[in-house]
Design a protein around this motif. Structure first.
Motif, PDB file in Angstrom:
ATOM      1  N   LYS A 644      52.763  -6.968  30.213  1.00 11.93           N
ATOM      2  CA  LYS A 644      51.872  -7.264  31.323  1.00 11.93           C
ATOM      3  C   LYS A 644      52.680  -7.927  32.425  1.00 11.93           C
ATOM      4  CE  LYS A 644      46.947  -7.959  30.528  1.00 11.93           C
ATOM      5  NZ  LYS A 644      45.879  -8.904  30.161  1.00 11.93           N
ATOM      6  N   SER A 645      52.329  -7.619  33.663  1.00 12.00           N
ATOM      7  CA  SER A 645      53.030  -8.227  34.805  1.00 12.00           C
ATOM      8  C   SER A 645      52.018  -8.797  35.778  1.00 12.00           C
ATOM      9  CB  SER A 645      53.884  -7.180  35.530  1.00 12.00           C
ATOM     10  OG  SER A 645      54.847  -6.643  34.650  1.00 12.00           O
ATOM     11  N   LYS A 646      52.366  -9.935  36.361  1.00 11.85           N
ATOM     12  CA  LYS A 646      51.512 -10.531  37.378  1.00 11.85           C
ATOM     13  C   LYS A 646      52.345 -11.488  38.214  1.00 11.85           C
ATOM     14  CE  LYS A 646      46.947 -12.606  37.927  1.00 11.85           C
ATOM     15  NZ  LYS A 646      45.780 -13.193  37.242  1.00 11.85           N
ATOM     16  N   LYS A 647      52.315 -11.254  39.559  1.00  7.90           N
ATOM     17  CA  LYS A 647      53.050 -12.093  40.503  1.00  7.90           C
ATOM     18  C   LYS A 647      54.525 -12.227  40.108  1.00  7.90           C
ATOM     19  CE  LYS A 647      49.021 -14.784  41.936  1.00  7.90           C
ATOM     20  NZ  LYS A 647      48.412 -16.127  42.052  1.00  7.90           N
ATOM     21  N   GLY A 648      55.102 -11.095  39.748  1.00  8.01           N
ATOM     22  CA  GLY A 648      56.522 -11.057  39.439  1.00  8.01           C
ATOM     23  C   GLY A 648      56.904 -11.547  38.065  1.00  8.01           C
ATOM     24  N   LYS A 649      55.911 -12.031  37.299  1.00  3.86           N
ATOM     25  CA  LYS A 649      56.184 -12.484  35.940  1.00  3.86           C
ATOM     26  C   LYS A 649      55.738 -11.413  34.947  1.00  3.86           C
ATOM     27  CE  LYS A 649      55.828 -17.481  36.668  1.00  3.86           C
ATOM     28  NZ  LYS A 649      55.151 -18.726  36.249  1.00  3.86           N
ATOM     29  N   THR A 650      56.495 -11.264  33.883  1.00  7.84           N
ATOM     30  CA  THR A 650      56.114 -10.316  32.830  1.00  7.84           C
ATOM     31  C   THR A 650      56.083 -11.034  31.488  1.00  7.84           C
ATOM     32  OG1 THR A 650      58.392  -9.648  32.403  1.00  7.84           O
ATOM     33  CG2 THR A 650      57.186  -8.368  34.043  1.00  7.84           C
ATOM     34  N   TRP A 651      55.219 -10.592  30.618  1.00  6.56           N
ATOM     35  CA  TRP A 651      55.160 -11.118  29.254  1.00  6.56           C
ATOM     36  C   TRP A 651      54.628 -10.039  28.319  1.00  6.56           C
ATOM     37  CZ3 TRP A 651      52.051 -12.484  33.268  1.00  6.56           C
ATOM     38  CH2 TRP A 651      50.668 -12.277  33.127  1.00  6.56           C
ATOM     39  N   GLU A 652      55.017 -10.171  27.064  1.00  9.07           N
ATOM     40  CA  GLU A 652      54.631  -9.163  26.076  1.00  9.07           C
ATOM     41  C   GLU A 652      53.277  -9.505  25.452  1.00  9.07           C
ATOM     42  OE1 GLU A 652      57.932  -7.011  23.737  1.00  9.07           O
ATOM     43  OE2 GLU A 652      58.592  -9.113  23.864  1.00  9.07           O
ATOM     44  N   ILE A 653      52.513  -8.434  25.256  1.00  8.73           N
ATOM     45  CA  ILE A 653      51.171  -8.563  24.676  1.00  8.73           C
ATOM     46  C   ILE A 653      51.105  -7.753  23.377  1.00  8.73           C
ATOM     47  CG2 ILE A 653      48.714  -7.976  24.994  1.00  8.73           C
ATOM     48  CD1 ILE A 653      49.534 -10.312  26.683  1.00  8.73           C
ATOM     49  N   LEU A 654      50.412  -8.312  22.393  1.00  8.53           N
ATOM     50  CA  LEU A 654      50.129  -7.566  21.159  1.00  8.53           C
ATOM     51  C   LEU A 654      48.649  -7.203  21.150  1.00  8.53           C
ATOM     52  CD1 LEU A 654      51.305  -8.260  17.566  1.00  8.53           C
ATOM     53  CD2 LEU A 654      48.873  -8.084  17.997  1.00  8.53           C
ATOM     54  N   ALA A 655      48.360  -5.938  20.919  1.00 10.66           N
ATOM     55  CA  ALA A 655      46.967  -5.470  20.842  1.00 10.66           C
ATOM     56  C   ALA A 655      46.666  -5.042  19.414  1.00 10.66           C
ATOM     57  CB  ALA A 655      46.746  -4.300  21.792  1.00 10.66           C
ATOM     58  N   LEU A 656      45.571  -5.561  18.873  1.00  6.10           N
ATOM     59  CA  LEU A 656      45.134  -5.203  17.519  1.00  6.10           C
ATOM     60  C   LEU A 656      43.881  -4.342  17.607  1.00  6.10           C
ATOM     61  CD1 LEU A 656      46.569  -8.128  17.044  1.00  6.10           C
ATOM     62  CD2 LEU A 656      45.353  -8.062  14.887  1.00  6.10           C
ATOM     63  N   LYS A 657      43.862  -3.275  16.840  1.00  5.20           N
ATOM     64  CA  LYS A 657      42.654  -2.453  16.711  1.00  5.20           C
ATOM     65  C   LYS A 657      42.277  -2.416  15.236  1.00  5.20           C
ATOM     66  CE  LYS A 657      41.885   1.530  18.954  1.00  5.20           C
ATOM     67  NZ  LYS A 657      41.940   2.987  19.283  1.00  5.20           N
ATOM     68  N   LEU A 658      41.010  -2.729  14.960  1.00  9.79           N
ATOM     69  CA  LEU A 658      40.520  -2.772  13.582  1.00  9.79           C
ATOM     70  C   LEU A 658      39.298  -1.871  13.439  1.00  9.79           C
ATOM     71  CD1 LEU A 658      40.841  -6.586  13.413  1.00  9.79           C
ATOM     72  CD2 LEU A 658      41.840  -5.123  11.665  1.00  9.79           C
ATOM     73  N   HIS A 659      39.331  -1.026  12.414  1.00  6.83           N
ATOM     74  CA  HIS A 659      38.194  -0.159  12.132  1.00  6.83           C
ATOM     75  C   HIS A 659      37.375  -0.760  10.992  1.00  6.83           C
ATOM     76  CE1 HIS A 659      39.184   3.429  14.561  1.00  6.83           C
ATOM     77  NE2 HIS A 659      40.433   3.026  14.401  1.00  6.83           N
ATOM     78  N   SER A 660      36.148  -1.146  11.288  1.00  9.74           N
ATOM     79  CA  SER A 660      35.230  -1.530  10.214  1.00  9.74           C
ATOM     80  C   SER A 660      34.358  -0.316   9.892  1.00  9.74           C
ATOM     81  CB  SER A 660      34.355  -2.712  10.646  1.00  9.74           C
ATOM     82  OG  SER A 660      33.375  -2.283  11.567  1.00  9.74           O
ATOM     83  N   LYS A 661      33.454  -0.462   8.941  1.00  7.59           N
ATOM     84  CA  LYS A 661      32.607   0.669   8.565  1.00  7.59           C
ATOM     85  C   LYS A 661      31.693   1.108   9.706  1.00  7.59           C
ATOM     86  CE  LYS A 661      32.438  -0.347   3.606  1.00  7.59           C
ATOM     87  NZ  LYS A 661      31.583  -0.756   2.470  1.00  7.59           N
ATOM     88  N   THR A 662      31.384   0.186  10.604  1.00  8.55           N
ATOM     89  CA  THR A 662      30.387   0.505  11.637  1.00  8.55           C
ATOM     90  C   THR A 662      30.897   0.384  13.066  1.00  8.55           C
ATOM     91  OG1 THR A 662      29.603  -1.789  11.542  1.00  8.55           O
ATOM     92  CG2 THR A 662      28.458  -0.167  10.162  1.00  8.55           C
ATOM     93  N   GLU A 663      32.084  -0.210  13.271  1.00  9.74           N
ATOM     94  CA  GLU A 663      32.523  -0.408  14.649  1.00  9.74           C
ATOM     95  C   GLU A 663      34.048  -0.507  14.733  1.00  9.74           C
ATOM     96  OE1 GLU A 663      31.609  -4.358  16.230  1.00  9.74           O
ATOM     97  OE2 GLU A 663      31.108  -4.991  14.198  1.00  9.74           O
ATOM     98  N   ILE A 664      34.538  -0.516  15.977  1.00  9.40           N
ATOM     99  CA  ILE A 664      35.961  -0.728  16.244  1.00  9.40           C
ATOM    100  C   ILE A 664      36.091  -2.051  16.983  1.00  9.40           C
ATOM    101  CG2 ILE A 664      38.004   0.127  17.451  1.00  9.40           C
ATOM    102  CD1 ILE A 664      36.805   2.944  17.214  1.00  9.40           C
ATOM    103  N   CYS A 665      36.980  -2.893  16.508  1.00 12.41           N
ATOM    104  CA  CYS A 665      37.215  -4.185  17.144  1.00 12.41           C
ATOM    105  C   CYS A 665      38.617  -4.186  17.743  1.00 12.41           C
ATOM    106  CB  CYS A 665      37.074  -5.312  16.115  1.00 12.41           C
ATOM    107  SG  CYS A 665      37.519  -6.940  16.764  1.00 12.41           S
TER     108      CYS A 665
END
Length: 728
Positions: A644-665
């Motif tokens: 991710k970048s904002k105002k010349g700064k960058t940083w690393e992001i971790l995104a988690l995706k979880l599948h439950s029986k009824t939804e995605i989180c």
């Protein structure tokens, strides 16, 4: 020579599942290599009675049309009843599901008075499936026949009890003794024919009757009478819930014309000693056993052996019981209430006795309550697996006095670790430890319902009862269970010593609000009964009670007549309390004034209309105990990294995706914290037997980062809390 035992439950207990006492005893006897056979005489008698041949014999007993209009209608329709009975019973046994289509037609089942309430239940059939509707109609059909039996053949009949009146508070043996010397009834003769077949098949040396309730007592004596007349050398014993509570001061020697032994409390060691006595006449050691000696009733407890521990009693054994013949009925369409009569349940116990053991109305002085001994979660799940393999059924009813929350948690975790698919329910206390997270865990492990004692919805009386809960606590716990998808049944009480009329009405109003808010699904009002083994019975003066029948009976001795300083006739509230509850359970009549349920003047309630909802809106503390266990019951996350970048700064992001029986989180967080979380989720996953506490998690986090609480209560973590990150 091998000693053989015949273990019997006399008529009647349940139609849908066997009472578990004989299965428990058979499981124990397996561990000490004693051969045993068992039978539930109740279901076998019912199936003979409610059959084509049984109904033919029944109607032949009634030569002319009865005077009663309803019974007369059934008598005139006897051909229709005889024609349909076998098919209906097969349907209720789950063997003939297509019959539901015909049962739901108006012209298939003959109908008498029980069907008159159907117009009031039309609303329910919109939400019930075809099979359930047919099951309910078939139940009404059986109840009509039952009404005919009671009116014309045997007024002692009942589907789950027989001659209960003769067993209830029978201080003397006179009335029961006289009944046993009358000509056997039509139902007695069926019972005796089934019993004779069991004896011929098993050739026992000892017959043991388990008598859990007053409604089993008469049949137990009638069966024992037959055995003594036709097999005088065959030894006969009785144990179970009724003698354990009612016969502790037995002194009438006529009882021993029927039984050789009456044992008290846990039956394993008393029966083992009886077997040893039969094998070796010189042994003669007894554990908590009444018998006749030199013409007098004596109580012997001269065995030096200690009772078996719960880990030693083995897994209940349901063999010999005709499990595929039990019938599922639906008496009420209320989904929680029907669980007692619909479906077959394997019975197990999480813990012997009650971990609380303080309620002043309860028999806390007796061993079945007083001696608390939990079973290890691993052993419980071993027994679950054995019973599933043995019976082919994965439904379990844990028949505890009150299941301990910590043990329920451990059993639930073990069920999830073993990936077992089970459906279960049990009895609880409405402990504050039943948090939303714990309720969610229980639901995921297969818990579908709980029942518990709200008793009197009054904080003053709950304190007097020493219940250890408050109305606010009960409301929050029932909400937690309900929001998790677990049904809740409440045992309710009226007439407790010193209870005022105002408190009874206020209690009803609180119950009304619990049902209206949808956080209570079922209930039952019991009138307080004083027993000699309860704290109130042992120290009546401390509770403002005066006992009016002080003489100890020569036969049963449990219920005690009493007066209290209020002198209120609590009987008159019974009909109104039960009628209102029946309607609340069906989701109707919440707007009726409480006065409408009673045909006498009652005071207005002092409870505000929004009392319970206000209790539920109170903010809970966000603080978490350092010793709380943190468990991840979600799946393995899908991980992605991006910048991710904002105002010349960058940083690393971790995104988690979880599948439950009824939804995605999906959640995102800084990479460093995200990496820590991903590795932590694996460490705290339910598959791991070693659990991690909140304090351990905090210490681990703060070795690399700052302020664990800020991280824990952040939006990403709170989102994970909804899909499987639990605090227990």
């Amino acid at each position: 020579m091998d000693t053989k035992l015949l273990l019997l439950t006399p008529p009647f207990t349940q139609l849908n599942t066997p009472y578990p006492a004989t299965a428990y005893l058979k499981g124990f006897l397996n561990t000490i290599n004693i051969t045993s056979f068992q039978a539930d005489l109740g279901i076998e008698v019912i199936l003979k009675l409610f059959s084509k041949e049984g109904l033919k014999g029944l109607f032949n007993e009634v030569k002319t049309a009865p005077d009663d209009e309803n019974s007369s209608r059934i008598w005139y329709l006897q051909i229709e009843y005889i024609q349909t009975i076998d098919a209906v019973i097969a349907f209720l046994q789950g063997k003939n599901p297509t019959l539901a289509l015909q049962i739901c037609q108006d012209d298939f089942l003959p109908e008498a008075s029980r069907f008159s309430a159907l117009e009031d239940l039309d609303w329910a059939f919109g939400t019930m499936g075809l099979q359930d509707k047919a099951k309910h109609l078939a139940t009404l059909y059986l109840e009509d026949i039952s009404d005919f039996i009671i009116d014309c053949i045997d007024d002692n009949f009942g589907f789950s009890r027989y001659a209960e009146r003769l067993g209830r508070s029978a201080a003397t043996f006179d009335e029961l003794y006289a009944a046993l010397h009358q000509t056997p009834t039509y139902i007695d003769n069926i019972t005796i024919s089934v019993l004779a077949n069991k004896i011929a098949h098993s050739q026992p040396d000892l017959v043991c009757f388990s008598v859990p309730f007053p409604g089993n007592l008469y049949s137990a004596f009638r069966c024992a009478q037959y055995i003594k007349q036709h097999f005088p050398n065959l030894k006969v014993a009785m144990g179970g819930g009724f003698p354990n509570t009612e016969l502790r001061s037995l002194s009438d020697k006529r009882v021993f014309d029927f039984f050789d032994y009456i044992t008290l409390d846990d039956g394993e060691l008393p029966i083992a000693e009886l077997v040893n006595n039969i094998k070796n006449e010189e042994h003669q050691k007894y554990k908590r056993t009444f018998l006749l000696e030199n013409g007098a009733v004596v109580y012997k407890n001269n065995s030096e052996k200690k009772d078996y521990k719960q880990s030693q009693v083995g897994t209940p054994d349901y063999r010999n019981l005709v499990l595929d013949t039990y019938i599922s009925v639906i008496e009420l369409v209320n989904p929680m209430h029907r669980m007692w009569s619909d479906g077959r349940w394997n019975k197990l116990t999480l813990a012997h006795g009650c971990y609380w053991g303080k309620c002043t109305f309860c028999d806390v002085s007796l061993d079945y309550i007083k001696l608390y001994e939990p079973v290890a979660a691993q052993l419980i799940c071993d027994r679950i697996e054995q019973l599933i393999e043995q019976t082919g059924q994965n439904g379990f009813h844990f028949v505890d006095e009150a299941a301990p929350p910590a043990l329920m948690r451990e059993v639930a975790l073990e069920i999830l670790r073993r990936k077992l698919v089970v459906t279960w329910w049990t009895n609880i206390r409405f402990e504050k430890s039943f948090t939303e997270d714990l309720c969610h865990l229980l639901k995921l492990s297969g818990c579908v319902a709980v029942s518990g004692g709200l008793e009197v919805a009054s904080d003053r009386l709950l304190k007097l009862i020493d219940k250890g809960v408050t109305v606010a606590q009960v409301a929050k716990v029932t909400r937690n269970f309900t929001h998790s998808g677990i049904l809740v049944h409440a045992y309710l009480m009226y007439g407790y010593p010193t209870q005022t009329i105002q408190e009874t009405i206020d209690s009803l109003e609180m119950v009304r609000q619990l049902f209206e808010l949808g956080i209570l699904q079922s209930g039952f009002w019991h009138q307080f009964a004083l027993t000699v083994h309860s704290p109130v019975g042992l120290e009546p003066a401390s509770f403002g009670v005066k006992i009016t029948n002080k003489n100890v009976g020569t036969f049963a001795n449990n219920d005690v007549e009493f007066t209290d300083k209020t002198n209120i006739d609590h009987d008159k509230f019974s009909f109104g309390l039960k009628k209102s509850l029946f309607n609340y359970m069906h989701g109707v009549c919440f707007d009726f004034p409480l006065q409408d349920w009673f045909d006498f003047k009652i005071p207005k309630t002092t409870i505000p209309k929004n009392y319970i909802s206000n209790l539920l809106e109170e903010n809970e503390e966000l603080k978490i105990k350092s010793s709380s266990k943190i468990i991840w019951i979600g799946g393995k996350p899908i991980i992605k990294y991006y910048t991710k970048s904002k105002k010349g700064k960058t940083w690393e992001i971790l995104a988690l995706k979880l599948h439950s029986k009824t939804e995605i989180c999906e959640v995102e967080m800084p990479k460093n914290e995200g990496d820590w979380l991903v590795s932590t989720l694996d460490k705290i996953a339910v598959k791991n037997k070693k659990t991690v506490t909140f304090q351990e998690l905090k210490d681990n986090f703060e070795s690399d980062f700052e302020n664990f609480e800020l991280f824990w209560f952040s939006k990403p973590v709170l989102k994970l809390r909804t899909v499987g990150l639990l605090v227990l």
